[in-house]
Motif scaffolding. Structure first.
Motif, short mmCIF file in Angstrom:
data_model
loop_
_atom_site.label_atom_id
_atom_site.label_comp_id
_atom_site.label_asym_id
_atom_site.label_seq_id
_atom_site.Cartn_x
_atom_site.Cartn_y
_atom_site.Cartn_z
N LEU A 154 -43.58 75.00 65.63
CA LEU A 154 -42.38 75.20 64.25
C LEU A 154 -41.42 74.42 64.15
CD1 LEU A 154 -41.31 79.07 63.64
CD2 LEU A 154 -42.43 77.75 62.21
N THR A 155 -41.32 73.88 63.41
CA THR A 155 -40.55 72.15 63.34
C THR A 155 -38.78 72.91 62.18
OG1 THR A 155 -41.28 70.73 63.27
CG2 THR A 155 -39.28 69.97 62.76
N GLU A 156 -37.32 73.17 62.49
CA GLU A 156 -36.69 73.43 61.75
C GLU A 156 -35.59 72.64 61.49
OE1 GLU A 156 -34.95 77.49 63.15
OE2 GLU A 156 -36.55 77.72 64.01
N TYR A 157 -35.29 73.15 59.69
CA TYR A 157 -34.41 71.73 59.30
C TYR A 157 -33.51 72.65 58.60
CZ TYR A 157 -37.63 68.00 60.40
OH TYR A 157 -38.40 67.23 61.05
N GLU A 158 -31.98 71.08 58.97
CA GLU A 158 -31.13 72.68 58.28
C GLU A 158 -30.44 71.50 57.35
OE1 GLU A 158 -27.85 75.45 56.49
OE2 GLU A 158 -29.28 75.43 58.23
N LEU A 159 -30.51 71.42 55.75
CA LEU A 159 -30.85 70.39 55.30
C LEU A 159 -28.91 70.58 54.63
CD1 LEU A 159 -33.66 70.19 53.00
CD2 LEU A 159 -32.25 68.80 54.80
N LYS A 160 -28.26 69.94 54.28
CA LYS A 160 -26.56 69.75 53.62
C LYS A 160 -26.89 69.31 52.58
CE LYS A 160 -25.35 67.62 57.96
NZ LYS A 160 -24.24 66.26 58.19
N ALA A 161 -25.97 69.75 51.52
CA ALA A 161 -25.93 69.72 50.16
C ALA A 161 -26.06 68.06 50.00
CB ALA A 161 -24.59 70.07 49.44
N GLY A 162 -26.75 68.30 48.91
CA GLY A 162 -27.37 66.39 48.38
C GLY A 162 -28.11 65.71 49.04
N GLU A 163 -28.87 66.62 50.02
CA GLU A 163 -29.69 66.40 51.30
C GLU A 163 -31.21 67.01 50.17
OE1 GLU A 163 -28.14 65.57 55.06
OE2 GLU A 163 -29.14 67.32 55.37
N GLU A 202 -40.97 70.17 46.81
CA GLU A 202 -39.12 69.17 47.87
C GLU A 202 -38.67 69.84 47.85
OE1 GLU A 202 -36.64 65.06 45.77
OE2 GLU A 202 -38.50 65.55 44.79
N LEU A 203 -37.41 69.83 48.77
CA LEU A 203 -36.72 70.63 48.46
C LEU A 203 -35.26 70.12 49.01
CD1 LEU A 203 -36.59 74.85 49.48
CD2 LEU A 203 -36.96 73.85 51.70
N HIS A 204 -34.79 71.20 48.48
CA HIS A 204 -32.91 71.25 48.01
C HIS A 204 -31.90 71.80 48.22
CE1 HIS A 204 -33.92 68.07 44.98
NE2 HIS A 204 -34.91 68.80 44.44
N GLY A 205 -30.97 70.80 49.93
CA GLY A 205 -30.45 71.88 50.56
C GLY A 205 -29.17 72.31 49.32
N PRO A 206 -28.48 72.83 49.72
CA PRO A 206 -27.72 72.71 51.73
C PRO A 206 -28.85 74.65 51.47
CG PRO A 206 -25.92 74.06 50.17
CD PRO A 206 -26.96 73.21 49.17
N GLY A 207 -29.57 74.46 53.20
CA GLY A 207 -29.95 75.54 53.59
C GLY A 207 -31.22 75.02 54.49
N HIS A 208 -31.68 76.23 54.72
CA HIS A 208 -32.49 75.27 56.17
C HIS A 208 -34.34 76.24 56.11
CE1 HIS A 208 -32.36 75.97 60.43
NE2 HIS A 208 -33.13 76.71 60.75
N VAL A 209 -34.87 75.15 56.56
CA VAL A 209 -35.97 75.86 55.92
C VAL A 209 -37.08 75.45 57.27
CG1 VAL A 209 -35.94 72.90 55.92
CG2 VAL A 209 -38.32 74.36 55.36
N TRP A 210 -38.00 76.93 57.68
CA TRP A 210 -39.34 76.07 58.46
C TRP A 210 -40.52 75.76 58.25
CZ3 TRP A 210 -35.25 79.94 57.07
CH2 TRP A 210 -34.57 81.04 58.12
N LEU A 211 -40.60 74.83 59.24
CA LEU A 211 -42.20 74.00 58.87
C LEU A 211 -43.24 74.29 59.69
CD1 LEU A 211 -40.36 70.32 57.76
CD2 LEU A 211 -41.16 72.99 56.19
N GLN A 212 -43.91 74.57 59.43
CA GLN A 212 -46.00 75.26 60.19
C GLN A 212 -46.50 74.06 60.53
OE1 GLN A 212 -46.64 78.11 58.53
NE2 GLN A 212 -48.06 77.31 57.48
N SER A 213 -47.09 73.71 62.07
CA SER A 213 -47.32 72.45 61.97
C SER A 213 -49.18 73.06 61.52
CB SER A 213 -47.59 71.91 63.90
OG SER A 213 -47.86 73.13 64.66
N MET A 214 -49.33 73.87 62.11
CA MET A 214 -50.68 74.24 61.12
C MET A 214 -50.72 75.16 59.80
SD MET A 214 -53.71 76.72 62.64
CE MET A 214 -53.46 75.86 64.98
N THR A 215 -51.96 74.78 59.39
CA THR A 215 -51.94 75.93 57.70
C THR A 215 -53.14 76.44 57.94
OG1 THR A 215 -53.82 73.68 56.46
CG2 THR A 215 -50.96 73.81 56.38
#
Length: 235
Positions: A154-163, A202-215
């Protein structure tokens, strides 16, 4: 209630319940449990207390089962365990009116009775993408605790408003439900397997997202050459 996640690449969720405590899961997903556990299968479970056939129908639209099973501990308490279906990780999520989440179809493992599991988003991405099935996200709402299984690392990102972030839909494992999500076609990129232009979320912030390396699709493609050839099997 005492949940414990053990293991590494194929984790296991073990939930120890006190007398009368309960968890909800899809039928057949349990790996093992102690004797005396009361099982009740109904469309009302997983509805966040709303109940009814329509709640179950919403789950079906989200790729889940119409009926969910509630496991309730006997007076002496008990244990119920769920095993991951793919290499990856199991995460515990706290759900309340201010914390609702969208998860990939098939990621739901179990939850406490107050959590609502329903369809959150369906999107067709063309005949070639994911076998024409598109992508489906389930929504976790209500109040309580849910456990979800995510594939690979897993890789996590916290997108800010406008990101915003462009993501292959298969790698988008989970995100906060209030985040706007769009799908865009990247022109000029052709895939010999899909035969379509590349679709990205295309996911827009603000908010948290979890990305998985495998599908699941890539895992199936990786092991397919090693499977026995049954084309000539007449049995």
């Amino acid at each position: 209630m005492n949940p414990v996640i053990t293991g590494t690449t194929m984790p296991i969720l073990e939930i120890t319940l006190d007398a009368g405590e309960a968890v909800v899961a899809e039928g057949g997903d349990v790996a093992w449990l102690t004797p005396g556990m009361h099982l009740d299968t109904s469309t009302a479970h997983g509805s966040g207390g709303q109940g009814g056939f329509m709640s179950g129908l919403k789950r079906v639209l989200g790729g889940a089962q119409l009926f969910l099973t509630q496991y309730t501990a006997p007076p002496q308490g008990g244990l119920v365990a769920f095993a991951a279906q793919l290499p990856g990780t199991i995460r515990e999520m706290r759900i309340d009116p201010s914390d609702t989440f969208m998860i990939q179809q098939g990621s739901y493992t179990a939850s406490t009775p107050g959590v609502e599991v329903s369809v959150g988003l369906q999107k067709k991405l063309g005949a070639g993408v994911f076998g024409g099935a598109g992508v489906v996200f389930q929504k976790l709402a209500g109040s309580g605790t849910a456990w979800v299984q995510l594939a690979g690392e897993l890789t996590e990102y916290e997108l800010k408003a406008g990101e915003s972030l462009l993501i292959h839909p298969g790698h988008l494992a989970m995100f906060r439900a209030e985040m706007p999500l769009e799908f865009a076609t990247v022109k000029g990129i052709k895939n010999k397997f899909f035969g379509d232009s590349l679709f990205l979320a295309e996911l827009h912030g603000p908010g948290h997202v979890w990305l998985q390396s495998m599908t699941p699709a890539k895992l199936a493609a990786a092991i397919e050459p090693y499977l026995p050839d049954r084309s000539g099997d007449k049995s």
